[in-house]
Structure formats: structure tokens, C-alpha cells
Enzyme design. Structure first.
Site, PDB file in Angstrom:
ATOM      1  N   PRO A 292       0.843  -1.208   0.000  1.00  0.00           N
ATOM      2  CG  PRO A 292       0.043  -0.977   2.182  1.00  0.00           C
ATOM      3  CD  PRO A 292       0.802  -1.905   1.302  1.00  0.00           C
ATOM      4  CB  ILE A 294       1.300   6.847   1.783  1.00  0.00           C
ATOM      5  CG1 ILE A 294       2.605   6.531   2.534  1.00  0.00           C
ATOM      6  CG2 ILE A 294       0.154   6.061   2.347  1.00  0.00           C
ATOM      7  CD1 ILE A 294       2.573   6.950   3.985  1.00  0.00           C
ATOM      8  CG  ASP A 480       4.999  -1.041   2.919  1.00  0.00           C
ATOM      9  OD1 ASP A 480       3.783  -0.936   3.161  1.00  0.00           O
ATOM     10  OD2 ASP A 480       5.593  -2.143   2.856  1.00  0.00           O
ATOM     11  CG  HIS A 481      -0.044   3.850   4.952  1.00  0.00           C
ATOM     12  ND1 HIS A 481       0.305   4.157   6.242  1.00  0.00           N
ATOM     13  CD2 HIS A 481      -1.000   4.764   4.597  1.00  0.00           C
ATOM     14  CE1 HIS A 481      -0.402   5.181   6.659  1.00  0.00           C
ATOM     15  NE2 HIS A 481      -1.201   5.577   5.674  1.00  0.00           N
ATOM     16  NE  ARG A 482       2.865  -3.862   3.469  1.00  0.00           N
ATOM     17  CZ  ARG A 482       3.404  -4.869   2.769  1.00  0.00           C
ATOM     18  NH1 ARG A 482       2.822  -6.059   2.789  1.00  0.00           N
ATOM     19  NH2 ARG A 482       4.503  -4.672   2.066  1.00  0.00           N
TER      20      ARG A 482
END
Length: 507
Positions: A292, A294, A480-482
Site C-alpha cells: 500500500p 502513500i 509502504d503504509h504498513r
């Protein structure tokens, strides 16, 4: 007193592991032919890994007995490439050993003599007419021999029964064809084994392809291009309903597709994917579909950075050294910012399975720099970038960029990055959003430095702001939004901005 001459030691040259991530390689071309003498360290064969072509050097001084892997073959690490005769340390003994080789090897024939083959494979019995029924289809042979026999629908047992010594080689198969099937003019078409196999499976005329190439060897790319154009022509045919209303007319036999016509079809140019382009596409697809993303954008005033770079350039020029590039200065600032914000120098490790993911924060700062080579986008890695001075970093960057464009980098030079920088400013790009490389949590995209109007205030309480023209650079962080959230990425970008707008903090 009698002296014993040392016979040359038979050795197998195997597909080397040229990088930590390498699992297979493709034979591009052989630099020496069978029967050729070579020195230790002399290049024998050119091998292509995931992204680069490398020369495999001779592990000893000796003679090339036999080539086991054809050009165009893709083989796993450790697979046999060739048989070598390693000479001894004593030059006189080595010369005598070379003279004692079978005449077929001295004459540079592609197949070693039966005596040499028996010494290499003492456990393989000589073939006989009575024992083939018990051995069924298990005939000792090299992979190249199996492929060549399959291409010509020849039973390996027939070749062994004809008296060829085991294990059978590709040269044995070709010799068997010349002896027992003389009507096949194999010299008319030069093609790699994989191209022959693909053409056979899809019923393509190799002779026509070779003719259009002026007699050059037909490769897998030629066959893939021909198949792509044939598919294109097939889909362009009228539908059954159209055929029903169209007037009947005699159709001429379909001629083989010429290679010269493949480059210019009516609808599109057909360009086969190179192995490098295919690998990049697979990795980028995996990234955008599993990570994901951003995106955080920021503008940086590069006035002081440019002044600092020019001042350093004058100092280095007086010492006869090259000036650092703007990219080198950016890398220096990013490396320092990563030391301050180690949460960005990280990756999500999901190897433990669902529910057992962990974030790994790397202690070392290895920065990958995207480089356009003209054929593909490579990312050489500057290791321990945070420990290098700006001149050291600039020198290493120049070496890696030149090596990437010359195709001289090793797989290790292209792996292990913990963070990546992609600079398209030299192409006039203002800003863009990059795709995160697998195994990393962020990538910084750099746009061009452009003169823009900026409102300048002398202080936070200044009531007389002014407009000035400043060199402004736009950057974009893909994260990486994780692993990272917006605030974490913003703090990292602010640190990069602080260091580039006050570059003397980096010296």
C-alpha cells in the site's frame, strides 16, 4: 631413473553463483572454442544473470575439451558448462600432458575421444547390443544431447547402439544425424536449440527466418517476434459473419513470416520483452499489487546546496579531482537522514506467514541509485553511504554509473539496497511518484531544480516578506503504509530538507 609425466586433470566448468540472489544464468556466447588453450583468469564464456552480462574466467590454465552448454541455454547454478583439461604447475609436464591428449582433442574437435570420456566417467559401462533392453530409456547423456535429440525426434538408445561412447553429448547427436540422416541439410539453418524447439512446436519455418536475417543464427527472440506477428495477423482476419457476406475469392498459400517484416506491421511494432524488462515488470507488478503506497511531496530550496557544491568543486579541481554531482550531494543528505530516522531504513518481513509479520530496521545504510542504461533501468547500490565523505561517495557513484552503462557490474553491485533514490531531474521532470522496490519500505523521487518565485521572510514575525527567485527542487517520497505512516515519512523529508538547505552540516 624413469619419470612419470603427469596427465592433465579433467575438470568441469559449472555455472557459477555470481551473486547472492542468483539461481540461474543464460549462456550468451562462448569466447573460446573446443581445443583452445587458455590461461588462468582468461574469460571463457559470457553469462547473463537477471540484469547484467558477466564473463566467467578460467579457474586454471589448460585446454577447453568440450562445450556442454549451448549459447542461449538457461541453466541453474552448478550446472555443467564445459569440460576442461587443467595443466599441471610444471610447464614441461603440462606441455607433455597436452601432447598426450587424444588426437581428436588436439585437432580441436568438439567431442573428446572415448578414452578421455571413460576417464571422466569411469562408472559408466560401454554400450553393448545385449544390455540396452534392460536399461530401457536411461541413457547417460548431457542435457544438451537430450535437447538436441528431442528436437530431431531421435531415440538416444539408437545413438548409443551405433557405438558412440557414453555419456552422449550434443556433438554425438549431431554426428549421428550427419551419418544416418544425410538428407537433412542442417548447415542451411543456424539456430539456438531453444529457437529450434519453439519453431518446431509452433510450426514455424526456421529457414525463412534465417534467410531474412542474412544467414545469422535464429534466436528465441526471433521466434517470439514471429509468433507475436502471426497472432496479430490471425486476430486481424475477418469474423465468420464477415466471411459469410464477403465474396469468395481464391487464397494464395500463406508464406512464412519474414523477420524483416516483423519490425513494421500495419498496426504496431512488435518488440519482444528482454529478460531484464520482463524481470523489472514482474517485480514492479508485485510491488504495486502487494504494497500500500502513500506519497509525500516537498519542495527544497537548493540555493545553499548549489553554492556548497560549486565551492567544493573548486577545491577538488585544485587537487585534480572531479567535482561531486548534485545527485551525490542528495545521496549524502539522504544517508544522513536515514541514520537519524532508522524507521525509514526498514522493510516488512512477512516470511513467517500471516499474523507473524515483523518490521526489520537495517543497521547498515545501502542506497540504490536508479540508472538509465539505454536498454534497461538498473539500480546499483552504494554500500554504507552514511559512512562516506562527499568526495568518496561521488567517486563511488561515478564508478557504479559507468559500470552499469557498460554492463560491467556484478550481481552483488545490484542487490542489497535498503533505500532507493530515483532522479529524473536531468530529463526535465518536475515531479513524479516512484514504485517501491520489493524488500524496501520507501523510495525518494527527485525532480529537476527549477527557478521559481519564493516568498522570503526574515523571521517568523517579519511584516515585510519579499519575493525572490530561488532554485527549487521537488521531491516525492513513496512509502509502504504498513511500515511508515504520514508523520514518520514527513519527519524524514523535513530532515532531508534541513540538510540540503544547510549542506555544511554534511561536511
Amino acid at each position: 631413473m624413469q619419470t612419470t609425466q603427469t596427465q592433465p586433470e579433467q575438470r568441469t566448468l559449472t555455472m557459477p553463483k555470481l551473486g547472492m540472489t542468483m539461481t540461474e544464468g543464460t549462456v550468451v556466447r562462448w569466447l573460446l572454442g573446443p581445443g583452445t588453450h587458455f590461461e588462468k583468469g582468461e574469460p571463457l564464456v559470457e553469462v547473463m544473470t537477471d540484469k547484467v552480462n558477466l564473463e566467467v574466467e578460467a579457474p586454471c590454465t589448460g585446454q577447453l575439451l568440450q562445450i556442454l552448454a549451448d549459447e542461449g541455454e538457461t541453466l541453474p547454478v552448478g550446472a555443467p558448462l564445459a569440460l576442461l583439461a587443467a595443466e599441471g604447475r610444471d610447464p614441461a609436464a603440462a606441455a607433455a600432458a597436452a601432447a598426450s591428449l587424444p588426437p581428436s582433442i588436439q585437432a580441436a574437435q568438439p567431442r573428446p575421444a572415448a578414452e578421455t570420456r571413460s576417464a571422466l566417467y569411469p562408472s559408466v559401462p560401454a554400450p553393448g547390443q545385449d544390455d540396452w533392453e534392460d536399461r530401457e530409456e536411461r541413457v547417460a547423456s548431457t542435457p544438451a544431447a537430450k535437447r538436441e535429440a528431442a528436437l530431431h525426434a531421435i531415440d538416444l538408445r539408437s545413438i548409443a547402439q551405433a557405438g558412440f561412447p557414453l555419456p552422449l553429448t550434443r556433438a554425438d547427436v549431431l554426428a549421428f544425424i550427419e551419418r544416418h540422416q544425410p538428407d537433412q541439410d542442417r548447415s542451411a539453418v543456424r539456430a539456438t536449440p531453444l529457437a529450434r524447439k519453439m519453431a518446431r512446436e509452433h510450426q514455424l519455418d526456421l529457414a525463412s527466418l534465417a534467410e531474412q536475417k542474412g544467414g545469422e543464427k535464429v534466436t528465441r527472440a526471433d521466434v517470439e517476434t514471429a509468433l507475436a506477428l502471426r497472432q496479430q495477423q490471425t486476430t486481424a482476419q475477418p469474423s465468420p459473419g464477415d466471411r459469410a457476406t464477403a465474396p469468395l475469392r481464391p487464397q494464395a498459400p500463406t508464406a512464412p513470416t519474414p523477420v524483416a517484416a516483423l519490425a513494421e506491421s500495419e498496426e504496431a511494432e512488435v518488440v519482444p520483452l528482454s529478460p531484464t524488462r520482463r524481470l523489472i515488470g514482474q517485480r514492479m507488478l508485485a510491488s504495486v499489487t502487494t504494497i500500500p503506497h502513500i506519497y509525500l511531496d516537498l519542495e527544497i530550496d537548493m540555493s545553499e546546496a548549489e553554492r556548497c557544491r560549486q565551492s567544493l568543486a573548486r577545491s577538488l579541481a585544485a587537487q585534480g579531482e572531479a567535482a561531486p554531482s548534485l545527485t551525490a550531494l542528495i545521496i549524502r543528505a539522504v544517508a544522513a537522514a536515514l541514520r537519524t530516522h532508522p524507521e525509514v531504513n526498514a522493510t516488512l518481513d512477512d516470511s513467517g506467514g500471516p499474523g507473524k509479520e515483523v518490521i526489520r530496521r537495517w543497521r547498515a545504510v545501502h542506497i540504490g541509485v536508479a540508472v538509465d542504461t539505454g536498454q534497461a533501468l538498473l539500480t546499483p547500490v552504494i554500500r554504507h553511504a552514511d559512512r562516506q565523505t562527499l568526495p568518496e561517495l561521488a567517486g563511488n557513484l561515478r564508478r557504479l554509473v559507468e559500470g552499469a552503462r557498460a554492463g560491467k557490474l556484478s550481481p552483488d553491485d545490484l542487490s542489497g539496497a535498503t533505500f532507493t533514490i530515483s532522479n529524473l531531474g536531468m530529463y526535465g521532470i518536475d515531479t513524479f511518484h516512484a514504485i517501491i522496490p520489493p524488500g524496501q519500505s520507501a523510495i525518494l523521487a527527485i525532480g529537476k531544480v527549477a527557478q521559481r518565485g519564493v516568498v522570503i521572510a526574515d523571521g517568523p514575525t517579519s511584516h515585510s516578506p519579499r519575493l525572490e527567485i530561488r532554485p527549487i527542487m521537488k521531491v516525492s517520497l513513496s512509502a509502504d503504509h504498513r511500515v511508515l505512516d504520514g508523520a514518520t515519512g514527513s519527519r524524514f523529508l523535513q530532515r532531508c530538507k534541513l540538510l540540503l538547505e544547510n549542506p555544511y552540516l554534511l561536511l
